[in-house]
Design an enzyme around this catalytic site. Structure first.
Site, PDB file in Angstrom:
ATOM      1  NE  ARG A 180      -3.171  -2.339   3.085  1.00 31.87           N
ATOM      2  CZ  ARG A 180      -2.724  -3.555   3.433  1.00 31.87           C
ATOM      3  NH1 ARG A 180      -1.428  -3.778   3.554  1.00 31.87           N
ATOM      4  NH2 ARG A 180      -3.564  -4.533   3.670  1.00 31.87           N
TER       5      ARG A 180
ATOM      6  NE  ARG B 235     -27.255 -12.175  -4.351  1.00 29.39           N
ATOM      7  CZ  ARG B 235     -28.587 -12.128  -4.388  1.00 29.39           C
ATOM      8  NH1 ARG B 235     -29.293 -12.618  -3.389  1.00 29.39           N
ATOM      9  NH2 ARG B 235     -29.198 -11.584  -5.422  1.00 29.39           N
TER      10      ARG B 235
ATOM     11  CD  GLU C 101     -28.239 -13.700   0.745  1.00 28.41           C
ATOM     12  OE1 GLU C 101     -29.108 -13.553  -0.133  1.00 28.41           O
ATOM     13  OE2 GLU C 101     -28.448 -14.334   1.792  1.00 28.41           O
ATOM     14  CG  ASP C 102     -30.107  -9.482   2.066  1.00 29.52           C
ATOM     15  OD1 ASP C 102     -29.849 -10.082   3.125  1.00 29.52           O
ATOM     16  OD2 ASP C 102     -31.260  -9.346   1.628  1.00 29.52           O
TER      17      ASP C 102
ATOM     18  CG  ASP D 173     -33.057 -12.512  -4.940  1.00 31.95           C
ATOM     19  OD1 ASP D 173     -31.847 -12.762  -5.133  1.00 31.95           O
ATOM     20  OD2 ASP D 173     -33.551 -12.333  -3.810  1.00 31.95           O
ATOM     21  CD  GLU D 174     -35.575 -18.192  -8.957  1.00 31.50           C
ATOM     22  OE1 GLU D 174     -35.711 -18.699 -10.077  1.00 31.50           O
ATOM     23  OE2 GLU D 174     -35.386 -18.858  -7.913  1.00 31.50           O
TER      24      GLU D 174
ATOM     25  NE  ARG E  41     -34.546 -11.140   5.245  1.00 29.11           N
ATOM     26  CZ  ARG E  41     -33.762 -10.548   4.350  1.00 29.11           C
ATOM     27  NH1 ARG E  41     -32.924  -9.620   4.732  1.00 29.11           N
ATOM     28  NH2 ARG E  41     -33.819 -10.887   3.076  1.00 29.11           N
TER      29      ARG E  41
END
Length: 761
Positions: A431, A539, A668-669, A555-556, A716
């Site tokens: 860095r 994802r 995950e979100d 999402d689908e 959640r």
């Protein structure tokens, strides 16, 4: 003639006598007649009047050149050489780089013995290492080794002093003369001289030490760390005291100090002189003699008055209400006051000659502290008065950044130490000081993947660039029927028609293989199918197929129009460091249950944007699954591409958190939102959505939708609390902002609106 010679002789003799009597004193001052000048005690001028110097110093004090109890320079040098026998150690000479080639930078901690004493602070250090992503339980994989023997307090008068350390470490088969070992130390030496003697030979080990003396410090090898107390938090830590819009234009005090005054011994000179700059108005310097067992035996004429004045002011109030804080040396070079001043946004004025400042290899202290000279104490007030108010504010802001990034917890202190060592292994990929000294800081700028400023979403303005003008749509398919449903077909069609879409990736996380190519819709952009591992965290894996800066996570069952996608992407390009999306949630503190709550109710605040429909930035990453299109094809060669948050998710976070995500549904979100908020300290952004988002319920529980929804809600909430516990605080930031297109729902012609379809039901 004889008389003339006699007069000449008498005149010459008289001249010599006059020269001897009237000029002899001047000759003696130049030392022509004195051979003892070097041994003579320095005499102050006779005009020195005690009444004139009464408010500054006693003449006897001025005549003293130093503390007679202090060791001589030769004694100090001998003490240092006895401790640092390998004083010329450098990474190239005393570190085995070959141990780090196969498994990378892995750290091993020695197993702890049951009867071995361990201080609370050293226990926190070991816990920080074992919780880090660099820890390995296998010594064969290790690049760096940490002793389980507590070496923090090497004052043999302390109750935490561990004896016979030399004998113990020599019995370790991995010791190897200290090579590739890291030793932590906070206190060295003891009364009265407080030398840097550790009581054992560190060999070729790297020393991470507080109160490091520059003459003992081995540049590029040792690391100077801050002195912290046993109460310093393990992780998270308290926030700094400087809040946005709460900065007074001018604080009550300019310069303050409140602390102990040593009457004798090392460190007493500086603190004894602090009363000279006290004016009782904007400069407050308070000391007390009342500490230690025998302070009354050594107290001077000022002690009683100092003790009374000392109790009139509260230390925390002084920190809050002062612009500058004096940080003098104590018995040792460092003190707790240094971190206290940083947290309080009170600019440290350092009076500790010879102190190697903490992490000075990476941190530019010239932007956050004033480094003074102990011998020029009286010049400090005028020096700080000359600092321009704009620079004062910049100093204060930098103290808050450094506190939060590197010093607010033991975790951050330890991880900063490890990251500095890791940078030394590959200097060409280390860095820069800019990354270390600019938000979000060196711990969150991973050099394994990029050291180029343009790859990070935070530095576009400094770099004079911007994010790419296209995005990659990433659709996660988890349908139990393992077939193409109408919602996902409509979603693919709507996204592919966006003028900003570069490609569409479908993460197929079903048991059965994906449908054949003839069943997938024909799109104007490339459509790639990636076989997932059926894990929720898949994802956010850094796939090499992602070629754009922006990722649209879907999402689908998400329902979006092309106009919604276009507008959200335009908004994201203005805020590339944040999550920008449609469905939102919020968190709150439940005082009754004393835990964090999660709610999906529509409120005036939001803190989470679900990744079921959201844009975010990618991060530099290495090789990942490339997937296949209409039929399988070989993966492209690995590239290092900027996918910022993907890499933070998979590389920065430890495996334990990713396992938590995979074990709790719909977690995950939340983790991604927590991660982004921890990096940016900013909330996500909600954009206009035509239809309200509804979370789908898996097919096998549709008969019990209420129970399934309740279970997902509970998971959640559990996820949110476990993440807050791991981070040590709640990183999420609430917001009341929603962005709509210009003229949205205004009573004007549709032809004037850029996104008219957003208003259609």
């Amino acid at each position: 003639m004889q008389t003339r010679k006699k007069y000449i002789f008498l005149t010459f003799l008289a001249s010599w006598l006059l020269l001897f009597f009237f000029g002899g004193d001047q000759l003696r001052r130049f030392g022509f007649f004195s051979k003892r000048k070097a041994e003579a005690r320095r005499n102050w001028p006779r005009w020195t009047d005690r009444s004139l110097l009464k408010s500054f110093a006693d003449p006897e004090e001025l005549q003293s050149d130093g503390d007679p109890s202090l060791p001589s320079p030769r004694a100090q040098r001998a003490a240092r050489l006895s401790v640092y026998k390998n004083s010329r150690c450098r990474m190239e000479t005393c570190f085995d780089f070959s141990r780090c080639e196969k498994h990378g930078f892995k750290v091993f901690t020695y197993p702890r013995e049951r009867d071995q004493p361990l201080s609370e602070s050293y226990g926190k250090i070991l816990a920080s290492i074992e919780r880090s992503r660099y820890y390995t339980p296998n010594p064969e994989e290790a690049c760096l080794f940490i002793l389980s023997i507590d070496t923090l307090d090497r004052d043999h008068l302390s109750g935490q002093y561990v004896r016979n350390v030399d004998e113990k470490i020599r019995s370790f088969p991995l010791w190897n003369g200290g090579r590739n070992h890291l030793i932590f130390n906070l206190y060295s030496g003891t009364w009265p001289n407080y030398t840097e003697d550790l009581g054992f030979d560190i060999g070729q080990a790297i020393l991470a030490k507080a109160s490091f003396y520059t003459k003992s410090f081995r540049p590029g090898f040792d690391i100077s760390i801050p002195l912290f107390s046993k109460d310093h938090p393990q992780r998270g830590g308290e926030r700094g005291w400087l809040y946005q819009d709460s900065i007074p234009p001018k604080k009550k005090y300019l310069l303050v100090f409140k602390g102990k005054r040593y009457l004798t011994g090392i460190g007493s000179g500086t603190r004894n002189a602090l009363h000279h700059i006290h004016n009782g108005k904007d400069i407050v310097s308070l000391t007390t003699c009342k500490h230690g067992k025998d302070w009354e035996k050594h107290k001077d004429v000022r002690c009683d008055k100092d003790n009374v004045d000392y109790e009139k002011f509260d230390y925390q109030e002084l920190l809050h209400n002062s612009t500058f804080c004096i940080v003098p040396r104590g018995r040792r070079l460092g003190s707790f006051r240094f971190l206290e001043a940083l947290q309080a946004a009170c600019i440290p004025v350092l009076l500790s000659d010879g102190w190697e400042l903490p992490f000075a290899e990476a941190i530019d202290w010239g932007k956050a502290a004033v480094v003074g000279n102990e011998r020029l104490l009286l010049q400090i007030p005028s020096a700080v008065r000359c600092i321009h108010p704009e620079r004062v504010l910049a100093f204060q802001q930098q103290t808050q950044f450094l506190w939060d990034a590197y010093f607010s917890s033991v975790d951050k202190i330890v991880h900063t130490t490890l990251e500095i060592i890791k940078d030394r292994l590959l200097p060409h990929r280390s860095r820069s000081r800019f990354l270390w000294n600019t938000l979000p800081g060196g711990l969150l700028a991973l050099p394994d993947f990029s050291t180029h400023l343009g790859d990070f979403p935070f530095y576009y303005l400094q770099h004079g660039s911007g994010p790419s003008e296209k995005f990659t749509a990433f659709i996660r398919a988890v349908s139990l029927a393992c077939s193409l449903s109408q919602p996902i077909l409509r979603l693919i069609q709507a996204v592919s028609e966006s003028q900003y879409c570069a490609q569409i990736l479908v993460l197929w996380s079903c048991e059965k293989p994906p449908p054949p190519s003839r069943k997938w819709p024909q799109t104007a952009v490339p459509l790639t199918i990636i076989q997932g591992r059926r894990k929720l965290s898949d994802r956010f894996f850094p796939y090499t197929a992602i070629q754009t800066d922006a990722v649209l996570s879907l999402d689908e069952h998400t329902s979006l129009s092309t106009s919604e996608v276009d507008f959200a992407f335009v908004v994201w390009r203005s805020f590339p460091e944040r999550i920008v999306g449609f469905p939102t949630r919020s968190h709150f503190w439940d005082a009754e249950q004393r835990r964090w709550g999660y709610t999906s109710k529509w409120t005036n605040e939001l803190s989470i944007v679900l990744t079921a429909a959201a844009f975010y930035h990618r991060y530099p990453a290495g090789e990942g699954p490339a997937g296949w299109g209409a039929r399988p094809h070989p993966a492209p060669p690995p590239r290092s591409l900027p996918r910022y948050y993907h890499s933070l998710f998979t590389e920065y976070l430890p495996a334990g958190l990713r396992e938590l995500v995979d074990g709790l549904a719909a977690c995950e979100d939340i983790l991604m939102n927590v991660l982004v908020a921890a990096v940016t300290k900013l909330p996500p952004i909600k954009v206009t959505q035509r239809k309200q988002h509804k979370e789908t319920v898996p097919q096998q529980v549709k008969g019990t939708a209420g129970a399934a929804g309740s279970r997902r809600f509970t998971q959640r909430q559990d996820c949110l609390n476990q993440l807050a516990d791991w981070f040590g605080y709640m990183p999420l930031v609430s917001s009341q902002l929603r962005l709509d297109p210009v003229l949205f729902k205004d009573q004007v012609s549709v032809l004037r609106k850029k996104y008219p379809r957003l208003e259609k039901p």
